[in-house]
Enzyme design. Sequence first.
Site, mmCIF file in Angstrom:
data_model
loop_
_atom_site.group_PDB
_atom_site.id
_atom_site.type_symbol
_atom_site.label_atom_id
_atom_site.label_comp_id
_atom_site.label_asym_id
_atom_site.label_seq_id
_atom_site.Cartn_x
_atom_site.Cartn_y
_atom_site.Cartn_z
ATOM 1 N N ASN A 9 0.876 -1.183 0.000
ATOM 2 C CA ASN A 9 0.000 0.000 0.000
ATOM 3 C C ASN A 9 0.905 1.222 0.000
ATOM 4 O O ASN A 9 1.514 1.535 1.026
ATOM 5 C CB ASN A 9 -0.896 -0.034 1.248
ATOM 6 C CG ASN A 9 -1.687 1.242 1.429
ATOM 7 O OD1 ASN A 9 -1.755 2.088 0.518
ATOM 8 N ND2 ASN A 9 -2.281 1.405 2.601
ATOM 9 N N TRP A 10 0.985 1.880 -1.136
ATOM 10 C CA TRP A 10 1.906 3.023 -1.255
ATOM 11 C C TRP A 10 1.390 4.269 -0.551
ATOM 12 O O TRP A 10 2.098 5.245 -0.422
ATOM 13 C CB TRP A 10 2.141 3.347 -2.728
ATOM 14 C CG TRP A 10 2.928 2.324 -3.502
ATOM 15 C CD1 TRP A 10 3.335 1.085 -3.073
ATOM 16 C CD2 TRP A 10 3.397 2.446 -4.853
ATOM 17 N NE1 TRP A 10 4.031 0.444 -4.063
ATOM 18 C CE2 TRP A 10 4.083 1.257 -5.179
ATOM 19 C CE3 TRP A 10 3.293 3.449 -5.819
ATOM 20 C CZ2 TRP A 10 4.669 1.056 -6.429
ATOM 21 C CZ3 TRP A 10 3.867 3.243 -7.067
ATOM 22 C CH2 TRP A 10 4.557 2.059 -7.365
ATOM 23 N N GLU A 167 -4.832 -4.689 10.820
ATOM 24 C CA GLU A 167 -3.752 -3.727 11.002
ATOM 25 C C GLU A 167 -3.966 -2.975 12.314
ATOM 26 O O GLU A 167 -4.775 -2.030 12.366
ATOM 27 C CB GLU A 167 -3.734 -2.717 9.850
ATOM 28 C CG GLU A 167 -3.549 -3.328 8.489
ATOM 29 C CD GLU A 167 -3.020 -2.309 7.485
ATOM 30 O OE1 GLU A 167 -1.933 -2.541 6.950
ATOM 31 O OE2 GLU A 167 -3.684 -1.284 7.259
ATOM 32 N N GLY A 234 3.096 -1.071 4.198
ATOM 33 C CA GLY A 234 3.125 0.356 3.869
ATOM 34 C C GLY A 234 4.538 0.797 3.520
ATOM 35 O O GLY A 234 5.008 0.627 2.399
ATOM 36 N N GLY A 235 5.240 1.343 4.504
ATOM 37 C CA GLY A 235 6.572 1.927 4.287
ATOM 38 C C GLY A 235 7.526 1.046 3.506
ATOM 39 O O GLY A 235 8.211 1.516 2.585
HETATM 40 P P1 13P Z 1 3.515 0.271 7.596
HETATM 41 O O1 13P Z 1 3.957 -1.003 6.922
HETATM 42 O O2 13P Z 1 4.264 1.479 7.098
HETATM 43 O O3 13P Z 1 3.491 0.148 9.077
HETATM 44 O O4 13P Z 1 1.989 0.538 7.129
HETATM 45 C C1 13P Z 1 1.080 -0.480 7.221
HETATM 46 C C2 13P Z 1 -0.154 -0.061 6.517
HETATM 47 O O5 13P Z 1 -0.850 0.832 6.943
HETATM 48 C C3 13P Z 1 -0.492 -0.769 5.264
HETATM 49 O O6 13P Z 1 -1.791 -0.501 4.860
#
Ligand code: 13P
Length: 251
Positions: A9-10, A167, A234-235
């Site tokens: 998820n960008w 999440e 995410g990151g």
């Molecule tokens: P991170 O991997 O940056 O913690 O983000 C998770 C996220 O919100 C994916 O949707």
Amino acid sequence: MRRKLIAGNWKMNQTKKDGLALAKGVFEAVAAQKGDFDVLVCPPMSLLGLIADLPHDGVALGSQDVSVAPKDFGAYTGDVSAAQVLDLGASYAIVGHSERRAMRYETDLVVREKAVNAISKGLIPVICVGETLEERESGQALSVVCRQVRESVPSTSTGENTVIAYEPVWAIGTGKVPSLADVEEMHTAIRAEVAALLGQEVADNMRLLYGGSVKPSNAHELLNAQNVDGALIGGASLKVEDFWGIIQTQL
Ligand code: 13P
């Protein structure tokens, strides 16, 4: 047998130039070494169509949201319908991410309507659920998440047309990850909730992703936890080497 799903998820990141380069890097890495799992990339809507036009064999594409309006087209300024997302070349749509629940005031009902729209067009919604730190610390994590599942997952969901992503809000972008026991407890509870809602067979076939600070260093453990069928990242999905490093743990 549930096939693992590794999803990036960008969020609201990447210019046209950088986003195309990142997508190309991921597509080339996946094409060179395919595994027995699915890979999904969810760029911002601004780049989805451009990225879908690149060769992306073995990588599915998704949007990060879809309109709540139950229409393909119409007077909904700023919205993008499920039909339009599908038309861009996507096959998935994230709905109900905690950032939208918190910052765009999306309720379980709104999330469910978005999931209904996605499913009705043949898009697979990735329905996000997760508790805040306050809810976890006050012992409400399981009840909050099970309520979100009950209220956000539509009656049209099946094991094949819907994915749920757990999440924990406090784990997103913080580097904090719940203990493996807590992840397994939650995923087992989510599957039981889906079984109560839609039947055991649907629950047995539905993929449940974990999301929140997944990195190459913790991916193997998290992705092999009981009732965890993949990750929403995410990151670490914003760098080819990190995203690939996570994918590689499943090869
Ligand atoms: P991170 O991997 O940056 O913690 O983000 C998770 C996220 O919100 C994916 O949707």
